[in-house]
Write a protein that holds these residues in place. Structure first.
Motif, PDB file in Angstrom:
ATOM      1  N   VAL A  85       0.838  -1.202   0.000  1.00 38.16           N
ATOM      2  CA  VAL A  85       0.000   0.000   0.000  1.00 38.16           C
ATOM      3  C   VAL A  85       0.872   1.251   0.000  1.00 38.16           C
ATOM      4  N   GLN A  86       1.920   1.269   0.812  1.00 39.17           N
ATOM      5  CA  GLN A  86       2.823   2.419   0.836  1.00 39.17           C
ATOM      6  C   GLN A  86       3.526   2.596  -0.502  1.00 39.17           C
ATOM      7  N   TYR A  87       3.905   1.519  -1.138  1.00 39.06           N
ATOM      8  CA  TYR A  87       4.559   1.594  -2.447  1.00 39.06           C
ATOM      9  C   TYR A  87       3.624   2.220  -3.475  1.00 39.06           C
ATOM     10  N   GLN A  91       4.148   5.792  -5.451  1.00 38.33           N
ATOM     11  CA  GLN A  91       4.099   5.870  -6.909  1.00 38.33           C
ATOM     12  C   GLN A  91       3.090   6.925  -7.354  1.00 38.33           C
ATOM     13  N   SER A  92       1.929   6.978  -6.712  1.00 37.47           N
ATOM     14  CA  SER A  92       0.918   7.966  -7.097  1.00 37.47           C
ATOM     15  C   SER A  92       1.387   9.376  -6.748  1.00 37.47           C
ATOM     16  N   GLU A  93       2.094   9.535  -5.633  1.00 39.92           N
ATOM     17  CA  GLU A  93       2.620  10.847  -5.259  1.00 39.92           C
ATOM     18  C   GLU A  93       3.683  11.310  -6.257  1.00 39.92           C
ATOM     19  N   ILE A  94       4.543  10.411  -6.680  1.00 37.07           N
ATOM     20  CA  ILE A  94       5.564  10.755  -7.677  1.00 37.07           C
ATOM     21  C   ILE A  94       4.903  11.164  -8.981  1.00 37.07           C
ATOM     22  N   THR A  95       3.890  10.432  -9.397  1.00 38.59           N
ATOM     23  CA  THR A  95       3.177  10.771 -10.635  1.00 38.59           C
ATOM     24  C   THR A  95       2.535  12.149 -10.517  1.00 38.59           C
ATOM     25  N   TYR A  96       1.909  12.441  -9.368  1.00 37.25           N
ATOM     26  CA  TYR A  96       1.278  13.744  -9.155  1.00 37.25           C
ATOM     27  C   TYR A  96       2.320  14.855  -9.224  1.00 37.25           C
ATOM     28  N   ARG A  97       3.457  14.653  -8.575  1.00 42.14           N
ATOM     29  CA  ARG A  97       4.501  15.689  -8.575  1.00 42.14           C
ATOM     30  C   ARG A  97       5.088  15.896  -9.962  1.00 42.14           C
ATOM     31  N   LEU A  98       5.271  14.839 -10.721  1.00 42.47           N
ATOM     32  CA  LEU A  98       5.785  14.997 -12.085  1.00 42.47           C
ATOM     33  C   LEU A  98       4.805  15.787 -12.949  1.00 42.47           C
ATOM     34  N   LYS A  99       3.532  15.510 -12.793  1.00 43.13           N
ATOM     35  CA  LYS A  99       2.529  16.270 -13.549  1.00 43.13           C
ATOM     36  C   LYS A  99       2.542  17.733 -13.118  1.00 43.13           C
ATOM     37  N   ASN A 100       2.696  17.974 -11.821  1.00 47.01           N
ATOM     38  CA  ASN A 100       2.751  19.345 -11.315  1.00 47.01           C
ATOM     39  C   ASN A 100       3.992  20.065 -11.853  1.00 47.01           C
ATOM     40  N   ILE A 101       5.121  19.391 -11.898  1.00 50.43           N
ATOM     41  CA  ILE A 101       6.350  19.982 -12.438  1.00 50.43           C
ATOM     42  C   ILE A 101       6.154  20.336 -13.910  1.00 50.43           C
TER      43      ILE A 101
END
Length: 168
Positions: A85-87, A91-101
């Motif tokens: 679940v943490q993994y 992964q979803s947080e990284i995807t969100y941050r990449l989209k934000n960048i």
């Protein structure tokens, strides 16, 4: 001497079991029903149902799990589930941050383009001839002569400090 050798051979044959050929004997084989050496089985009467022999499974043994081993397996399964679940959350947080960048980079590029366009518009409104005319006629400014230009060697500082007035 030959009789001694034959005695040794006979005694060694009795002690060692050697099977010639490509197949070894099956030590636990059941005798064939049709062979004369096999004992006669009881013949069943026509009215009796046939008995089937129940053989226990060979090689499969199950041991009951103790409470401690069940607890350890449960803890390991819960730990694995939490890690998964943490993994997925990471992964979803990284995807969100990449989209934000990517969104912020696009916004930055648009702002840089707007800034360049505004700078070009401002520079196009500046009339350099008007500035020269006002500076020379109204303010009395003029270009410097060669003897009025002083050159200083820069020692690596970002600016030069002036402690005295520049001679006229």
């Amino acid at each position: 001497m030959q009789s001694v050798k034959t005695d040794k051979r006979r005694s060694s044959k009795r002690q060692a079991v050697y099977v010639e050929g490509s197949a070894a004997r099956n030590l636990y084989a059941l005798p064939d029903e049709g062979s004369p050496k096999s004992p006669q089985k009881h013949k069943r009467k026509p009215n009796q149902p046939a008995r089937t022999a129940v053989r226990p499974r060979q090689g499969v043994t199950t041991l009951p799990l103790s409470g401690a081993s069940v607890l350890v397996l449960t803890v390991a399964a819960v730990f694995t589930l939490i890690m998964c679940v943490q993994y997925v959350q990471l992964q979803s947080e990284i995807t969100y941050r990449l989209k934000n960048i990517n969104r912020l980079e696009t916004e930055l590029n648009e702002l840089v383009l707007q800034n360049n366009e505004t700078d070009n518009r401002i520079n196009s409104f500046i009339d350099l001839d008007y500035i020269y005319r006002v500076a020379t006629q109204e303010l009395g400014m003029r270009y410097a002569n060669k003897n009025q230009i002083y050159k200083y060697n820069n020692s690596g500082a970002e600016y030069i400090r002036q402690y005295k007035e520049i001679p006229e």
